[in-house]
Design a protein around this motif. Structure first.
Motif, PDB file in Angstrom:
ATOM      1  N   ASP A  81       0.841  -1.195   0.000  1.00 21.88           N
ATOM      2  CA  ASP A  81       0.000   0.000   0.000  1.00 21.88           C
ATOM      3  C   ASP A  81       0.882   1.254   0.000  1.00 21.88           C
ATOM      4  OD1 ASP A  81      -2.396   1.452   0.236  1.00 21.88           O
ATOM      5  OD2 ASP A  81      -2.312   1.437   2.423  1.00 21.88           O
ATOM      6  N   HIS A  82       0.601   2.161  -0.902  1.00 23.13           N
ATOM      7  CA  HIS A  82       1.350   3.433  -0.994  1.00 23.13           C
ATOM      8  C   HIS A  82       2.864   3.237  -0.958  1.00 23.13           C
ATOM      9  CE1 HIS A  82      -2.150   6.067  -0.854  1.00 23.13           C
ATOM     10  NE2 HIS A  82      -2.638   5.271   0.074  1.00 23.13           N
ATOM     11  N   HIS A 145      -2.249   5.978   8.696  1.00 25.08           N
ATOM     12  CA  HIS A 145      -1.283   5.462   7.723  1.00 25.08           C
ATOM     13  C   HIS A 145      -1.059   6.461   6.605  1.00 25.08           C
ATOM     14  CE1 HIS A 145      -4.339   4.775   4.730  1.00 25.08           C
ATOM     15  NE2 HIS A 145      -3.532   4.126   3.955  1.00 25.08           N
ATOM     16  N   HIS A 188      -7.916   9.697   3.868  1.00 23.92           N
ATOM     17  CA  HIS A 188      -7.346   8.759   4.838  1.00 23.92           C
ATOM     18  C   HIS A 188      -7.691   9.192   6.257  1.00 23.92           C
ATOM     19  CE1 HIS A 188      -4.196   7.949   1.588  1.00 23.92           C
ATOM     20  NE2 HIS A 188      -4.895   6.848   1.715  1.00 23.92           N
ATOM     21  N   HIS A 218      -9.890   4.690  -1.482  1.00 27.94           N
ATOM     22  CA  HIS A 218      -9.130   4.651  -0.231  1.00 27.94           C
ATOM     23  C   HIS A 218      -9.945   5.379   0.837  1.00 27.94           C
ATOM     24  CE1 HIS A 218      -4.828   3.505  -1.475  1.00 27.94           C
ATOM     25  NE2 HIS A 218      -5.616   3.219  -2.506  1.00 27.94           N
ATOM     26  N   ASN A 240     -10.102   0.273   0.207  1.00 25.24           N
ATOM     27  CA  ASN A 240      -9.133   0.204   1.307  1.00 25.24           C
ATOM     28  C   ASN A 240      -9.802   0.576   2.623  1.00 25.24           C
ATOM     29  OD1 ASN A 240      -7.477  -0.021  -0.955  1.00 25.24           O
ATOM     30  ND2 ASN A 240      -5.770   0.905   0.124  1.00 25.24           N
TER      31      ASN A 240
HETATM   32 ZN    ZN Z   1      -4.513   5.050   0.803  1.00 19.99          ZN
END
Ligand code: ZN
Length: 292
Positions: A81-82, A145, A188, A218, A240
């Protein structure tokens, strides 16, 4: 069984459901998510965020994730992820990850596109799927995150990050990426006010993109389920999810410690939290299946 993202998401999109992609930064979360998927007999995507490397390095958790995926009775994709730098991304590939998010979204459009295109060429040879991101995903101050900047954002603020459908179409065609994370109202972390998703934008992005590129949302934690369902109907097939599961685990652990007046072994607390997270993961997996 260990699979890449395409093997899971092509079916999901065809049948109009979404598969959650859940961060697994420790053994309890990893066990909880894979066990939940097995109990429901449904595929799942587990991921390690590069930003979680300060919590647990990929060299430690990565091989465990791959092992759990290989042993699982259901399809499990092990995803980065990322991943923001090339060396880190290559490390994930060496450890056996079947899917990579190569996030160059902080770069200008053309540079993002060039980097992803070059990377897709390498990944395709290895049968590894690639997710990219277009339009920087905003992050809340309480993000667990996050990348990008961290501040409290209103729904009005988030609009400045929205993905342009035409750009999404061009990006997906040029790069050949398997999935694209786009912004249409989520961010996020923890929301300052209930998020409002721009579902029309998802439909426009879907129409502008090639059929073989999947749309990713996300920051689904905290979004009301009827909105998530409309986003799935509009073409979102990977979602996500993590922040609210982490929050629920902390609240549960606090209660457990209070209830037992601190007379609980750490191993017992861990197991109790594992149980809570497994139930939470099952709820998310069921909800995103959209009744299918
Ligand atoms: Zn993300």
């Amino acid at each position: 069984m260990l699979v890449n993202m395409r093997e899971i998401l092509d079916i999901a999109e065809k049948e109009r459901y979404a598969v959650p992609c859940i961060n697994t930064p420790n053994m309890e979360t990893l066990r909880a998510v894979v066990d939940a998927a097995e109990e429901l007999n449904t595929p799942v995507i587990i991921d390690h965020a590069q930003v979680h490397d300060s919590v647990i390095p990929i060299e430690k958790i990565g091989p465990e994730m791959v092992k759990y995926a290989k042993q699982a009775k259901v399809p499990v994709c092990v995803h980065l992820d990322h991943g923001v730098d090339f060396n880190f991304v290559m490390k994930a590939i060496r450890l056996g990850f079947s899917s990579i998010m190569y996030d160059c979204s902080a770069l200008p459009f053309e540079e993002n596109m060039k980097n992803v295109k070059d990377f897709v060429r390498i990944a395709k040879e290895l049968d590894i799927t690639v997710e990219a991101e277009l339009g920087v995903m905003a992050s809340s101050a309480e993000d667990t995150h996050g990348d990008a900047e961290s501040r409290v954002l209103t729904n009005e603020d988030i609009k400045e990050y929205f993905t342009d459908p035409e750009e999404a179409g061009k990006f997906a065609r040029e790069t050949g990426c398997d999935a694209l994370a786009v912004c249409f109202g989520t961010m996020h972390g923890i929301y300052a006010e209930p998020p409002v998703l721009d579902i029309e934008r998802v439909k426009e992005i879907r129409a502008a993109m090639p059929d073989n590129c999947r749309i990713v949302m996300h920051g689904a934690s905290g979004v009301e389920f009827d909105q998530v369902q409309r986003a799935i109907d509009a073409g979102c097939s990977k979602i996500n999810y993590y922040s609210y599961m982490s929050k629920a685990a902390v609240k549960f652990a606090e209660e457990k410690i209070r209830e037992t007046e601190g007379k609980i072994g750490y191993h017992e607390l861990q197991e109790a939290v594992y149980g809570l997270m497994k139930e939470h993961a099952k709820e998310v997996l069921t909800a995103f299946r959209n009744g299918k």
